[in-house]
Design a protein around this motif. Sequence first.
Motif, short mmCIF file in Angstrom:
data_model
loop_
_atom_site.label_atom_id
_atom_site.label_comp_id
_atom_site.label_asym_id
_atom_site.label_seq_id
_atom_site.Cartn_x
_atom_site.Cartn_y
_atom_site.Cartn_z
N ARG A 107 39.51 42.62 41.55
CA ARG A 107 40.93 42.86 41.81
C ARG A 107 41.39 44.08 41.02
N ASN B 180 42.20 40.91 35.77
CA ASN B 180 42.64 39.94 34.75
C ASN B 180 44.16 39.86 34.61
N TYR C 194 47.71 37.84 36.08
CA TYR C 194 48.16 36.62 36.75
C TYR C 194 49.68 36.60 36.83
N LYS D 50 46.48 34.47 40.77
CA LYS D 50 45.90 35.78 40.46
C LYS D 50 46.79 36.87 41.05
#
Length: 92
Positions: free
Chosen positions: A12, A16, A18, A32
């Motif tokens: 992505r 890391n 969210y 995510k």
Amino acid sequence: MYKRTYWEDEVRSPSNRYTVTDNADGTKTITKAGTVMQQGTFQDQEHFNNMEAGITDAHLAAQLMLNALRQNEWEIERGEVTLTNNAIYPMN
């Protein structure tokens, strides 16, 4: 025959990260964030059972090869024997 799975990570951008959402019942939902650049390999029953089958096949093959090696080392005594017992079953 074992069919290999080529595992891939989900990538992505940005990584890391969210998003935390407060729910009405006092709980929080964490999802995510970011854009999926590469879809990862699913971690599901199909993939894990395939892995288990491959592990089992490898162990069985190793056991069969080990057994064959052991049998090649056996000393087999060969000869001829004449039986002279004339007794009636079950004493023969």
